[in-house]
Write a protein that holds these residues in place. Structure first.
Motif: not given
Length: 468
Positions: A187-193, A266-268, A313-315, A418-419
């Motif tokens: 799954k994507d960790i969509s809260s970060f880029v 990795h940034v929020p 840049i990616y998720i 996922f953290n």
């Protein structure tokens, strides 16, 4: 072999690290196979680093002849004079929190350019005619399910198809094979880029860097961000494959034609513009500089080293651990494709993980060492004149996953799951975790060294100097 018994055949989807490495082993074993890759032959030539340790070496020793293994080892880079290193953890003010190279319990690794590694693994397969580029997998179906003639038919986006006894999905963290099989655990960790970039690193530039940046890979978790930087500095090699000695004793003899540095952060998601991927290179770096506002000069020096590149840049993505009986759970009457044991998944297609510990590629290559002897046994069964039944393949599949899942998913967990930021040195809790973690590593490392002394043998390091 009886004339009515066709050759045992394997199809591999994806020519990444696990797929290409396994293909080398199959080729050396004389097993019939073919690899299909959706990308062009020389696509994704950005050459980001990968760090290889003990698990990757196990995979390479199992699948590669000595000369090809040696060609990989010769391409390993150095950091602080050593090829086998671990990161140094810094706070955002660049104060050193813990030097992980001091602990033998922490897995060490050596850097290599991903393109260099992929070429060493994939080119022999392509040249043998067993790697087909620009052939995009669409789906598979199980033909004659439940009979002795059961096979896997693989369909491609161009409408063509091929058939095999075992389909191996090595198609990365966006695996179509994984989804159709019914696992769907990535799954994507969509809260970060994530921003990553790579740039050339001539010896002169390296020697002019701040001392801390030359000491080894840099890792920082602060302000709910995760930062990484490393240099790839391979030795010069002569026409005989030997390392060239430096002409001046105090100067290194790195190969400037391929030396490079790599940066990642990795940034929020909420802290950067929504349209960041469409912005210009200059605008992207302006965002990175803003993200690092308040961090020490060394971090901004790193940005200056790589800012000629357009950051990718990616998720980020990660996987959850399957249950031991996951195939039985997803199976359904009338849908033989779900959970079918003739379809195996390895590498990132099974256990995608965050890059925190640098173990994604290592575990992917380790998978090949487990899969290869199982496929060799199935092929031997066919060569003896017997039909390889689905039950035989199912037992082999179970043996693969019984070894792979506990091993690889322990590293998914160690890499953060996922953290993205398993600790944050900007907080009291984060600083306490650093202290406790350092203490645990000290105790474990001391124990390893004591056991090694008692046995009167070298301490077993997860990644020693990586010599053949």
């Amino acid at each position: 072999m009886a004339e009515s018994t066709p050759d045992f055949k394997i199809i591999i989807i994806g020519s990444g690290l696990s797929g290409s490495l396994l293909a080398n082993g199959l080729s050396a074993s004389g097993i019939k196979f073919i690899v299909y890759e959706r990308l062009k032959r020389h696509s994704k030539r950005e050459g980001y680093q990968i760090r290889l340790g003990g698990p990757a070496l196990i995979g390479m020793r199992a699948c590669l002849p000595p000369d090809r293994l040696n060609s990989v080892v010769q391409k390993f880079g150095r950091a602080a004079g050593s090829r086998s290193t671990a990161p140094i953890l810094y706070h955002k003010d660049f104060s050193k929190l813990v030097d992980l190279t001091r602990f033998s319990a922490y897995s060490k690794s050596a850097a290599i350019n991903r393109v260099v590694l992929r070429d060493i693994l994939a080119e022999p397969i392509f040249e043998s005619g067993k790697l087909v580029y620009e052939r995009s997998f669409a789906r598979y179906e199980i033909r004659d399910a439940g009979t002795v003639t059961e096979r896997v038919r693989v369909w491609f986006e161009d409408g063509g198809w091929d058939e095999c006894d075992v389909l191996i999905g090595a198609d990365g963290s966006h695996s179509k094979v994984n989804k159709q099989l019914g696992l769907d655990n990535i799954k994507d960790i969509s809260s970060f880029v994530t921003f990553i970039a790579k740039a050339e690193l001539p010896t002169k530039t390296f020697l002019g860097m701040s001392q801390g940046l030359r000491a080894g890979p840099v890792m920082t978790f602060a302000d709910n961000k995760a930062f990484y930087f490393a240099a790839y500095l391979p030795d010069k090699i002569d026409e005989h494959g030997e390392r060239l000695k430096a002409t001046h004793r105090d100067e290194p003899n790195f190969d400037d034609s391929v030396s490079s540095s790599m940066f990642g952060i990795h940034v929020p998601r909420e802290t950067i513009p929504q349209d960041i991927s469409t912005q210009t290179k200059e605008e992207k770096w302006a965002v990175v500089s803003a993200v690092l506002r308040g961090w020490s000069d060394e971090f901004h020096e790193i940005v200056e080293l790589v800012k000629e590149a357009d950051p990718y840049i990616y998720i980020p993505r990660a996987s959850s651990k399957p249950q031991r009986n996951w195939r039985a759970k997803v199976s359904a009457p009338g849908s033989p494709e779900l959970g079918n044991p003739r379809v195996w998944i390895i590498g990132d297609a099974m256990h995608a993980m965050l890059p925190t510990r640098g173990m994604g590629g290592n575990q992917s290559m380790r998978d090949a060492a487990t899969a290869l002897p199982l496929l060799q046994q199935l092929n031997e069964e066919r060569l003896s004149g017997h039909v390889v039944k689905t039950d035989d393949i199912s037992r082999a599949c179970k043996m693969l996953e019984d070894e792979m899942i506990p091993r690889a998913f322990s590293w998914v967990r160690k890499s953060g799951g996922f953290n993205i930021t398993p600790l944050d040195s900007s907080t009291f809790k984060g600083k306490a975790l650093v202290f406790i973690g350092s203490l645990v590593l000290f105790i474990l490392s001391t124990w390893y060294e004591v056991i090694g002394f008692i046995r009167q043998s070298p301490v077993v390091d997860d990644a020693p100097e990586l010599q053949v």
